[in-house]
Enzyme design. Structure first.
Site, PDB file in Angstrom:
ATOM      1  N   ASP A  39       5.227   7.386   8.707  1.00  0.00           N
ATOM      2  CA  ASP A  39       3.936   7.981   9.034  1.00  0.00           C
ATOM      3  C   ASP A  39       4.181   9.298   9.769  1.00  0.00           C
ATOM      4  O   ASP A  39       5.278   9.527  10.280  1.00  0.00           O
ATOM      5  CB  ASP A  39       3.100   7.043   9.914  1.00  0.00           C
ATOM      6  CG  ASP A  39       1.603   7.251   9.730  1.00  0.00           C
ATOM      7  OD1 ASP A  39       1.121   8.376   9.988  1.00  0.00           O
ATOM      8  OD2 ASP A  39       0.924   6.296   9.319  1.00  0.00           O
TER       9      ASP A  39
ATOM     10  N   VAL B  65       4.248  12.587   3.419  1.00  0.00           N
ATOM     11  CA  VAL B  65       4.484  12.234   2.021  1.00  0.00           C
ATOM     12  C   VAL B  65       4.489  13.433   1.090  1.00  0.00           C
ATOM     13  O   VAL B  65       4.836  13.317  -0.091  1.00  0.00           O
ATOM     14  CB  VAL B  65       3.457  11.190   1.529  1.00  0.00           C
ATOM     15  CG1 VAL B  65       3.610   9.896   2.312  1.00  0.00           C
ATOM     16  CG2 VAL B  65       2.026  11.724   1.607  1.00  0.00           C
TER      17      VAL B  65
ATOM     18  N   ASN C 101       0.935   3.997   0.514  1.00  0.00           N
ATOM     19  CA  ASN C 101      -0.353   3.739   1.144  1.00  0.00           C
ATOM     20  C   ASN C 101      -1.003   4.987   1.732  1.00  0.00           C
ATOM     21  O   ASN C 101      -2.221   5.041   1.858  1.00  0.00           O
ATOM     22  CB  ASN C 101      -0.170   2.691   2.255  1.00  0.00           C
ATOM     23  CG  ASN C 101      -1.428   2.508   3.072  1.00  0.00           C
ATOM     24  OD1 ASN C 101      -2.407   1.925   2.613  1.00  0.00           O
ATOM     25  ND2 ASN C 101      -1.423   3.031   4.295  1.00  0.00           N
TER      26      ASN C 101
ATOM     27  N   TYR D  99     -11.957  12.995  -3.949  1.00  0.00           N
ATOM     28  CA  TYR D  99     -11.328  11.703  -3.681  1.00  0.00           C
ATOM     29  C   TYR D  99     -11.290  10.845  -4.945  1.00  0.00           C
ATOM     30  O   TYR D  99     -10.271  10.226  -5.253  1.00  0.00           O
ATOM     31  CB  TYR D  99     -12.094  10.985  -2.568  1.00  0.00           C
ATOM     32  CG  TYR D  99     -11.422   9.738  -2.055  1.00  0.00           C
ATOM     33  CD1 TYR D  99     -10.269   9.806  -1.282  1.00  0.00           C
ATOM     34  CD2 TYR D  99     -11.952   8.480  -2.323  1.00  0.00           C
ATOM     35  CE1 TYR D  99      -9.662   8.657  -0.793  1.00  0.00           C
ATOM     36  CE2 TYR D  99     -11.357   7.332  -1.837  1.00  0.00           C
ATOM     37  CZ  TYR D  99     -10.211   7.421  -1.081  1.00  0.00           C
ATOM     38  OH  TYR D  99      -9.619   6.278  -0.605  1.00  0.00           O
TER      39      TYR D  99
ATOM     40  N   LYS E 113      -7.763   9.458  -6.614  1.00  0.00           N
ATOM     41  CA  LYS E 113      -7.512   8.031  -6.766  1.00  0.00           C
ATOM     42  C   LYS E 113      -7.542   7.598  -8.229  1.00  0.00           C
ATOM     43  O   LYS E 113      -6.802   6.694  -8.641  1.00  0.00           O
ATOM     44  CB  LYS E 113      -8.531   7.234  -5.946  1.00  0.00           C
ATOM     45  CG  LYS E 113      -8.349   7.402  -4.436  1.00  0.00           C
ATOM     46  CD  LYS E 113      -6.941   7.010  -3.980  1.00  0.00           C
ATOM     47  CE  LYS E 113      -6.806   6.997  -2.476  1.00  0.00           C
ATOM     48  NZ  LYS E 113      -5.455   6.604  -2.027  1.00  0.00           N
TER      49      LYS E 113
ATOM     50  N   THR F 282     -11.275  -0.327   8.928  1.00  0.00           N
ATOM     51  CA  THR F 282     -10.301   0.622   9.456  1.00  0.00           C
ATOM     52  C   THR F 282     -11.018   1.607  10.380  1.00  0.00           C
ATOM     53  O   THR F 282     -12.251   1.653  10.433  1.00  0.00           O
ATOM     54  CB  THR F 282      -9.626   1.412   8.317  1.00  0.00           C
ATOM     55  OG1 THR F 282     -10.630   2.178   7.630  1.00  0.00           O
ATOM     56  CG2 THR F 282      -8.943   0.475   7.330  1.00  0.00           C
TER      57      THR F 282
END
Length: 254
Positions: free
Chosen positions: A40, A69, A95, A161, A165, A196
């Site tokens: 992370d 990432v 993730n 988004y 995805k 979350t």
């Protein structure tokens, strides 16, 4: 097979693992007997998670690495860490992701680039780094790419988004076909509304409007998503590749 031994001998990298679904996935790997590299950009949170995992589970099964990432060299370092600390790499959970809520005509170029780079390019870079290492084991392995229920259906907003995805879903299928003969299974997981910090930060009316669309009538816990990911990493899903595991409370069924 007992749950605590589902991932015995498996070594996974989990990106975006400092909190939320990623943290639950890292804990799930350890609880199932595996070892994990927690990656992370939120160093303090991730380091605290790793310390907690190493206290909770025998054998000090967790390690931390700073992982953006979008950076190939940081992915390479994560693979090296897994192999040096745990002897091999068998598994990857892509993730890490960022949200984007703009429509086509009001999205900025900066938002588009950041979302595609983290959610899609980051997923590709993770697979590109991990697959040679998984191949080196000679045993095959499993990769789980995080898409979304928004990777399967449209909402009338959040086009950037949806695009990222949806592309993750298509890329997962393509990769699954490419590496199936090497026994490297590649599947995608599609969470819906999950408890979350991102969801908690939404204005209450907006959050309630999303919840009202869920047939099961509640928000998923991160652990419920993690359990699906552990299943995909384990031999319980040994005949699954190129599949989409939807964990959305029935949201895409109606």
């Amino acid at each position: 097979m007992k749950a605590k031994s589902l991932l015995s001998g498996r070594v996974a990298i989990v990106s975006g693992a400092a909190h939320g679904i990623g943290a639950a996935e890292a804990r799930g790997v350890c609880a199932a007997g595996g070892q994990v590299v927690v990656g992370d950009i939120l160093d303090e949170e991730a380091i605290a998670l790793v310390a907690a995992l190493n206290r909770e589970f025998e054998g000090m099964p967790a390690r931390f690495i700073h992982l953006d990432v979008r950076k190939a060299e940081q992915w390479a370092a994560a693979v090296v860490l897994a192999e040096e600390e745990f002897g091999r790499l068998t598994s990857l959970v892509n993730n890490a992701g960022v949200p984007a809520r703009s429509k086509i005509d009001d999205a900025t170029e900066e938002e588009w680039t950041r979302t595609i780079d983290v959610d899609l390019k980051g997923c590709w870079m993770g697979m590109r780094a991990a697959i040679p290492a998984i191949r080196r084991t000679g045993l095959g392995g499993s990769i789980v790419n995080t898409s979304s229920h928004y990777g399967m259906v449209a909402s009338g907003k959040a086009a950037t988004y949806h695009t990222a995805k949806g592309a993750v879903t298509a890329m997962t299928r393509a990769a699954a076909a490419e590496y199936a003969r090497e026994n490297i299974r590649i599947n995608s997981v599609h969470p819906g509304l999950t408890d979350t910090t991102r969801i908690a930060s939404l204005p209450p009316p907006w959050r309630q409007s999303l919840l009202d669309q869920v047939p099961l009538g509640r928000i998923a816990s991160p652990d419920e998503v993690a359990e699906g990911v552990v299943f995909l990493l384990s031999d319980l899903s040994s005949y699954m590749t190129g599949a989409q595991l939807v964990i959305d409370g029935g949201l895409t069924a109606v």
